[in-house]
Motif scaffolding. Structure first.
Motif, PDB file in Angstrom:
ATOM      1  N   ALA A   1       0.825  -1.212   0.000  1.00  0.00           N
ATOM      2  CA  ALA A   1       0.000   0.000   0.000  1.00  0.00           C
ATOM      3  C   ALA A   1       0.859   1.262   0.000  1.00  0.00           C
ATOM      4  O   ALA A   1       0.523   2.252  -0.637  1.00  0.00           O
ATOM      5  CB  ALA A   1      -0.927  -0.018   1.195  1.00  0.00           C
ATOM      6  N   GLY A   2       1.993   1.238   0.701  1.00  0.00           N
ATOM      7  CA  GLY A   2       2.781   2.450   0.837  1.00  0.00           C
ATOM      8  C   GLY A   2       3.578   2.785  -0.408  1.00  0.00           C
ATOM      9  O   GLY A   2       3.479   3.871  -0.958  1.00  0.00           O
ATOM     10  N   THR A   3       4.379   1.800  -0.896  1.00  0.00           N
ATOM     11  CA  THR A   3       5.331   2.102  -1.961  1.00  0.00           C
ATOM     12  C   THR A   3       4.865   1.666  -3.333  1.00  0.00           C
ATOM     13  O   THR A   3       5.548   1.905  -4.328  1.00  0.00           O
ATOM     14  CB  THR A   3       6.658   1.407  -1.655  1.00  0.00           C
ATOM     15  OG1 THR A   3       6.377   0.023  -1.410  1.00  0.00           O
ATOM     16  CG2 THR A   3       7.329   2.014  -0.452  1.00  0.00           C
ATOM     17  N   LYS A   4       3.712   0.978  -3.414  1.00  0.00           N
ATOM     18  CA  LYS A   4       3.143   0.515  -4.695  1.00  0.00           C
ATOM     19  C   LYS A   4       4.050  -0.486  -5.402  1.00  0.00           C
ATOM     20  O   LYS A   4       4.027  -0.579  -6.625  1.00  0.00           O
ATOM     21  CB  LYS A   4       2.866   1.697  -5.646  1.00  0.00           C
ATOM     22  CG  LYS A   4       1.944   2.746  -5.080  1.00  0.00           C
ATOM     23  CD  LYS A   4       0.502   2.336  -5.201  1.00  0.00           C
ATOM     24  CE  LYS A   4      -0.425   3.324  -4.518  1.00  0.00           C
ATOM     25  NZ  LYS A   4      -1.364   2.711  -3.624  1.00  0.00           N
ATOM     26  N   ASP A   5       4.895  -1.221  -4.647  1.00  0.00           N
ATOM     27  CA  ASP A   5       5.692  -2.270  -5.275  1.00  0.00           C
ATOM     28  C   ASP A   5       4.802  -3.457  -5.585  1.00  0.00           C
ATOM     29  O   ASP A   5       4.041  -3.908  -4.731  1.00  0.00           O
ATOM     30  CB  ASP A   5       6.815  -2.707  -4.330  1.00  0.00           C
ATOM     31  CG  ASP A   5       7.916  -1.686  -4.295  1.00  0.00           C
ATOM     32  OD1 ASP A   5       8.455  -1.388  -5.370  1.00  0.00           O
ATOM     33  OD2 ASP A   5       8.215  -1.177  -3.198  1.00  0.00           O
ATOM     34  N   LEU A   6       4.938  -3.985  -6.823  1.00  0.00           N
ATOM     35  CA  LEU A   6       4.045  -5.064  -7.245  1.00  0.00           C
ATOM     36  C   LEU A   6       4.538  -6.416  -6.768  1.00  0.00           C
ATOM     37  O   LEU A   6       5.725  -6.633  -6.555  1.00  0.00           O
ATOM     38  CB  LEU A   6       3.937  -5.089  -8.773  1.00  0.00           C
ATOM     39  CG  LEU A   6       3.204  -3.910  -9.392  1.00  0.00           C
ATOM     40  CD1 LEU A   6       3.213  -4.057 -10.899  1.00  0.00           C
ATOM     41  CD2 LEU A   6       1.783  -3.843  -8.879  1.00  0.00           C
ATOM     42  N   GLY A   7       3.608  -7.379  -6.632  1.00  0.00           N
ATOM     43  CA  GLY A   7       3.935  -8.756  -6.299  1.00  0.00           C
ATOM     44  C   GLY A   7       2.757  -9.634  -6.633  1.00  0.00           C
ATOM     45  O   GLY A   7       1.759  -9.165  -7.150  1.00  0.00           O
ATOM     46  N   SER A   8       2.894 -10.947  -6.349  1.00  0.00           N
ATOM     47  CA  SER A   8       1.778 -11.862  -6.569  1.00  0.00           C
ATOM     48  C   SER A   8       1.373 -12.443  -5.237  1.00  0.00           C
ATOM     49  O   SER A   8       2.209 -12.771  -4.409  1.00  0.00           O
ATOM     50  CB  SER A   8       2.175 -12.993  -7.508  1.00  0.00           C
ATOM     51  OG  SER A   8       2.643 -12.460  -8.702  1.00  0.00           O
TER      52      SER A   8
ATOM     53  N   LEU B   1       0.659 -15.886   1.073  1.00  0.00           N
ATOM     54  CA  LEU B   1       2.048 -15.602   0.741  1.00  0.00           C
ATOM     55  C   LEU B   1       2.106 -14.552  -0.359  1.00  0.00           C
ATOM     56  O   LEU B   1       1.421 -14.658  -1.368  1.00  0.00           O
ATOM     57  CB  LEU B   1       2.729 -16.892   0.272  1.00  0.00           C
ATOM     58  CG  LEU B   1       4.169 -16.777  -0.202  1.00  0.00           C
ATOM     59  CD1 LEU B   1       5.082 -16.535   0.970  1.00  0.00           C
ATOM     60  CD2 LEU B   1       4.585 -18.044  -0.921  1.00  0.00           C
ATOM     61  N   LEU B   2       2.906 -13.503  -0.130  1.00  0.00           N
ATOM     62  CA  LEU B   2       3.143 -12.491  -1.172  1.00  0.00           C
ATOM     63  C   LEU B   2       4.550 -12.735  -1.691  1.00  0.00           C
ATOM     64  O   LEU B   2       5.500 -12.738  -0.924  1.00  0.00           O
ATOM     65  CB  LEU B   2       3.019 -11.087  -0.577  1.00  0.00           C
ATOM     66  CG  LEU B   2       3.221  -9.930  -1.536  1.00  0.00           C
ATOM     67  CD1 LEU B   2       2.076  -9.864  -2.522  1.00  0.00           C
ATOM     68  CD2 LEU B   2       3.313  -8.622  -0.784  1.00  0.00           C
ATOM     69  N   TYR B   3       4.680 -12.988  -2.997  1.00  0.00           N
ATOM     70  CA  TYR B   3       6.008 -13.286  -3.532  1.00  0.00           C
ATOM     71  C   TYR B   3       6.242 -12.486  -4.809  1.00  0.00           C
ATOM     72  O   TYR B   3       5.372 -11.751  -5.260  1.00  0.00           O
ATOM     73  CB  TYR B   3       6.183 -14.791  -3.752  1.00  0.00           C
ATOM     74  CG  TYR B   3       5.341 -15.372  -4.845  1.00  0.00           C
ATOM     75  CD1 TYR B   3       3.980 -15.586  -4.675  1.00  0.00           C
ATOM     76  CD2 TYR B   3       5.906 -15.729  -6.061  1.00  0.00           C
ATOM     77  CE1 TYR B   3       3.210 -16.131  -5.669  1.00  0.00           C
ATOM     78  CE2 TYR B   3       5.128 -16.275  -7.067  1.00  0.00           C
ATOM     79  CZ  TYR B   3       3.774 -16.470  -6.856  1.00  0.00           C
ATOM     80  OH  TYR B   3       3.015 -17.004  -7.847  1.00  0.00           O
ATOM     81  N   ASN B   4       7.447 -12.640  -5.379  1.00  0.00           N
ATOM     82  CA  ASN B   4       7.828 -11.888  -6.575  1.00  0.00           C
ATOM     83  C   ASN B   4       7.823 -10.381  -6.358  1.00  0.00           C
ATOM     84  O   ASN B   4       7.582  -9.621  -7.283  1.00  0.00           O
ATOM     85  CB  ASN B   4       6.902 -12.225  -7.755  1.00  0.00           C
ATOM     86  CG  ASN B   4       7.463 -13.379  -8.552  1.00  0.00           C
ATOM     87  OD1 ASN B   4       8.581 -13.815  -8.284  1.00  0.00           O
ATOM     88  ND2 ASN B   4       6.706 -13.886  -9.493  1.00  0.00           N
ATOM     89  N   VAL B   5       8.086  -9.941  -5.111  1.00  0.00           N
ATOM     90  CA  VAL B   5       8.209  -8.513  -4.875  1.00  0.00           C
ATOM     91  C   VAL B   5       9.657  -8.126  -5.172  1.00  0.00           C
ATOM     92  O   VAL B   5      10.581  -8.833  -4.770  1.00  0.00           O
ATOM     93  CB  VAL B   5       7.872  -8.169  -3.410  1.00  0.00           C
ATOM     94  CG1 VAL B   5       8.025  -6.690  -3.166  1.00  0.00           C
ATOM     95  CG2 VAL B   5       6.467  -8.609  -3.085  1.00  0.00           C
ATOM     96  N   SER B   6       9.855  -7.022  -5.875  1.00  0.00           N
ATOM     97  CA  SER B   6      11.202  -6.662  -6.316  1.00  0.00           C
ATOM     98  C   SER B   6      12.142  -6.459  -5.128  1.00  0.00           C
ATOM     99  O   SER B   6      11.711  -6.026  -4.058  1.00  0.00           O
ATOM    100  CB  SER B   6      11.125  -5.398  -7.171  1.00  0.00           C
ATOM    101  OG  SER B   6      11.943  -4.400  -6.632  1.00  0.00           O
TER     102      SER B   6
END
Lengths: 172, 278
Positions: free
Chosen positions: B174-181, B194-199
């Motif tokens: 929510a804060g930095t808008k970094d994407l993930g799955s 689980l949140l993964y594939n975040v840069s």
């Protein structure tokens, strides 16, 4: 004869209802889910023809699948269960004794035989069911844990229901 | 020939087993790979009707909780009303604004069947094609994301829950808008995903909100959950992994909203055309 049919029909309906409206909502620690409905196949009479046994197992599986939204999953497990039942009975029970032992219930067959019977059949059914549902080898450890704990829960419920309907006069 | 018949009748149990098992497997595999419309599920009349009955009883018992949550939501929405703001400039005039056109529409529905304790969980809701629901729409509730519509009947629909092996949602911090799955964890806990594939450049914090991204089929910014552990044990992929506490309590789900994205058809059409051109 007609009495046997009515009793089994009632048992079918009652077990499906218990499974779908009560046991479906019960899970212990996300690990142990009971599937008591297989008691219907366990308690069918000894003399049932193989074809009828498979047809009934198929229908029972479809009925449960319809409520669980998993077409085919419980059906495959139930058909396997019917096959294991035929093998188990042909190995452990002598054909001559069928006249005075119509059904494999706890009160007629005694605790030792019935416990092994329920345990072996439940383990086969649950092992197949859970692995078909997950369908992945990478989670096998966790799945096996669920199989064992769920089997214990199911066998416990089967024994409790066996003791609930215990008829002592039939025993020799 | 006679010997063959004797052989088959002697081992009839085995051959019957093969026949029935194969037909059951055909049903199972066919349904699973194509999500085909079969009549064996909870949208048909008999099972759907029974579930609706049982749900009436259940919803009566939990009326108090539902009332509380509705009252809370009402209060929250009332806070956003124009009338609840104080206007401190003296003159104000009305402008008909044509910049804003509605993109998302919400259809409310009640959950009549629900499960949380399987590897693949589904919900059944009491609205179907009559109410304008189409396969593929997203489903949310007051607390966050619920799932995706996979099968629509006339009066009922089946929703593939967030707690499903094949549900993958495009999420963002929510804060930095970094994407993930986002996927559901494989230990069957209905509260943890689980949140993964975040840069690797992202700097997630404990307790930070995880929301749906602009790329998902939901409106952007719908909450999924809060980060509970920065280094997940069940890691996946080569990038950052973190455990997420799921915002929705699936065992208490009663009412949901189906999201109708009015631009979805246009988007799908364009993307299909692009595939054809390549």
């Amino acid at each position: 004869m007609s009495r046997t049919i009515i009793i089994n029909l009632l048992r079918f309906i009652v077990l499906v209802f218990i499974q779908v409206f009560l046991l479906k909502n019960i899970t212990l620690y996300n690990l142990s889910t009971p599937y008591l409905y297989i008691l219907f196949i366990l308690l069918l009479p000894f003399e049932i023809p193989n074809l009828l046994l498979f047809v009934l197992a198929f229908i029972l599986g479809l009925a449960i699948d319809a409520f669980y939204d998993t077409p085919g999953l419980h059906t495959t497990a139930c058909v396997l269960l019917a096959f294991v039942r035929i093998l188990f009975i042909s190995i452990t029970v002598q054909k001559e004794g069928f006249d005075n032992e119509p059904e494999p219930t706890l009160s007629i067959m005694g605790f030792r035989w019935f416990f092994t019977y329920a345990l072996v059949l439940t383990l086969f059914h649950h092992f197949f069911l859970f692995n078909m549902e997950v369908f992945r080898f990478s989670e096998i450890q966790y799945t096996l844990g669920r199989v064992v704990l769920s089997s214990l829960f199911t066998v416990f419920l089967i024994l409790v229901s066996g003791l609930l309907f215990y008829k002592s006069k039939e025993r020799k | 020939m006679r010997n063959l018949l004797i052989f088959i009748s002697k081992y009839n149990a085995f051959f019957l087993f093969i026949i029935f098992e194969v037909s059951a497997l055909v049903i199972y595999i066919k349904y699973n790979s194509f999500q085909k419309a079969t009549f064996i599920n909870s949208t048909n009349q008999v099972t759907g009707g029974l579930y609706a009955r049982a749900d009436q009883l259940k919803s009566y018992i939990s009326l108090r909780e539902v009332n509380d949550s509705l009252a809370r939501e009402n209060a929250r929405l009332r806070n956003q009303l124009k009338t609840s703001f104080y206007i401190d400039s003296a003159a104000h005039h009305k402008v008909v604004d044509t910049i804003y056109k509605q993109q998302y529409e919400y259809i409310d529905a009640a959950v009549i069947n629900n499960s949380t304790n399987h590897r693949n969980n589904y919900l059944t809701i009491n609205k179907g094609s009559r109410a304008g629901i189409v396969k593929g729409m997203g489903v949310i509730c007051a607390q966050g994301v619920v799932g995706k519509v996979v099968f629509v009947g006339e009066h009922l629909s089946v929703v593939q829950s967030l707690l499903h092996k094949e549900t993958i949602i495009s999420a963002a911090l929510a804060g930095t808008k970094d994407l993930g799955s986002f996927i559901w964890g494989d230990n069957l806990d209905p509260h943890v995903g689980l949140l993964y594939n975040v840069s690797n450049n992202a700097t997630p914090k404990l307790g930070e909100l995880v929301v749906t991204s602009d790329l998902s089929l939901f409106p952007a910014g719908i909450p999924i959950g809060k980060i509970s552990n920065l280094h997940s044990k069940s890691a996946k992929g080569a990038f950052l992994n973190m455990d997420v506490n799921i915002a929705v309590d699936f065992s208490k789900l009663q009412y949901v909203y189906v999201v109708n994205n009015k631009l979805a058809q246009e988007q799908r059409g364009l993307e299909a055309q692009q595939k054809k051109d390549e």
